[in-house]
Design a protein around this motif. Structure first.
Motif, PDB file in Angstrom:
ATOM      1  N   ARG A 143      14.502   1.153  -8.269  1.00  0.00           N
ATOM      2  CA  ARG A 143      14.150  -0.209  -7.857  1.00  0.00           C
ATOM      3  C   ARG A 143      13.298  -0.232  -6.593  1.00  0.00           C
ATOM      4  NH1 ARG A 143      17.801  -4.145 -10.317  1.00  0.00           N
ATOM      5  NH2 ARG A 143      19.163  -3.021 -11.729  1.00  0.00           N
ATOM      6  N   ALA A 160      10.108   0.301  -4.096  1.00  0.00           N
ATOM      7  CA  ALA A 160       8.682   0.074  -4.322  1.00  0.00           C
ATOM      8  C   ALA A 160       7.924   1.355  -4.627  1.00  0.00           C
ATOM      9  CB  ALA A 160       8.073  -0.614  -3.103  1.00  0.00           C
ATOM     10  N   GLY A 179       6.880  -0.142  -7.858  1.00  0.00           N
ATOM     11  CA  GLY A 179       5.635  -0.769  -7.460  1.00  0.00           C
ATOM     12  C   GLY A 179       4.425   0.121  -7.618  1.00  0.00           C
ATOM     13  N   ARG A 200       5.102  -8.299 -13.834  1.00  0.00           N
ATOM     14  CA  ARG A 200       5.670  -9.509 -13.237  1.00  0.00           C
ATOM     15  C   ARG A 200       7.200  -9.498 -13.331  1.00  0.00           C
ATOM     16  NH1 ARG A 200       2.548 -12.763 -15.788  1.00  0.00           N
ATOM     17  NH2 ARG A 200       3.974 -13.126 -17.515  1.00  0.00           N
ATOM     18  N   ASP A 257       8.603  -6.843 -10.890  1.00  0.00           N
ATOM     19  CA  ASP A 257       8.520  -7.318  -9.507  1.00  0.00           C
ATOM     20  C   ASP A 257       9.586  -8.372  -9.217  1.00  0.00           C
ATOM     21  OD1 ASP A 257       6.408  -5.629  -9.031  1.00  0.00           O
ATOM     22  OD2 ASP A 257       4.866  -7.183  -9.283  1.00  0.00           O
ATOM     23  N   GLU A 258       9.856  -9.246 -10.182  1.00  0.00           N
ATOM     24  CA  GLU A 258      10.859 -10.286  -9.997  1.00  0.00           C
ATOM     25  C   GLU A 258      12.268  -9.675  -9.856  1.00  0.00           C
ATOM     26  OE1 GLU A 258      13.001 -13.683 -12.692  1.00  0.00           O
ATOM     27  OE2 GLU A 258      10.846 -13.385 -12.933  1.00  0.00           O
ATOM     28  N   VAL A 281      13.063  -6.575  -8.928  1.00  0.00           N
ATOM     29  CA  VAL A 281      13.136  -5.777  -7.695  1.00  0.00           C
ATOM     30  C   VAL A 281      13.257  -6.689  -6.490  1.00  0.00           C
ATOM     31  CG1 VAL A 281      11.818  -4.224  -6.197  1.00  0.00           C
ATOM     32  CG2 VAL A 281      11.939  -3.797  -8.656  1.00  0.00           C
ATOM     33  N   ARG A 282      12.561  -7.805  -6.491  1.00  0.00           N
ATOM     34  CA  ARG A 282      12.620  -8.755  -5.375  1.00  0.00           C
ATOM     35  C   ARG A 282      14.011  -9.377  -5.262  1.00  0.00           C
ATOM     36  NH1 ARG A 282       8.371 -12.273  -6.588  1.00  0.00           N
ATOM     37  NH2 ARG A 282       9.870 -13.173  -7.995  1.00  0.00           N
ATOM     38  N   LEU A 283      14.667  -9.654  -6.382  1.00  0.00           N
ATOM     39  CA  LEU A 283      15.990 -10.259  -6.376  1.00  0.00           C
ATOM     40  C   LEU A 283      17.089  -9.288  -5.961  1.00  0.00           C
ATOM     41  CD1 LEU A 283      15.832 -12.384  -9.639  1.00  0.00           C
ATOM     42  CD2 LEU A 283      15.618 -13.184  -7.280  1.00  0.00           C
TER      43      LEU A 283
END
Length: 93
Positions: free
Chosen positions: A52, A54, A58, A84, A87-88, A90-92
């Protein structure tokens, strides 16, 4: 004394380092051929895992590594949607 169970491990398709299954993100190629982030870890179809962080999720190479691991053909639209979704998630986390 309580007996400890074995912790399942998987290998990240980008950096090729082992990690606990629960700490990795699973991407699945569903039976209809679409690529989706598998939030439950139990979706049907072929799966591939990545960290997870970056550095792995990423990385520009991560989409290509996932396609190779999932044996999926190239698709720019699917790649954009998959990026997308990754990224969503991983951001959460």
């Amino acid at each position: 004394m309580a007996r400890r169970g074995r912790v399942p491990e998987r290998i990240c398709v980008v950096c090729r380092v082992r990690g606990p299954k629960a700490a990795l993100l699973r991407v699945a190629r569903l039976p209809d051929g679409t690529l989706r982030v598998d939030r439950t870890g139990a979706a049907p179809g072929r799966g591939a895992y990545l960290h997870r962080e970056a550095a792995c999720s990423g990385a520009p190479i991560s989409t290509e590594a996932l396609r190779r691991a999932l044996r999926a053909g190239p698709s720019d639209d699917a790649d954009a949607r998959l990026r997308r979704d990754i990224d969503e998630v991983v951001r959460l986390a």
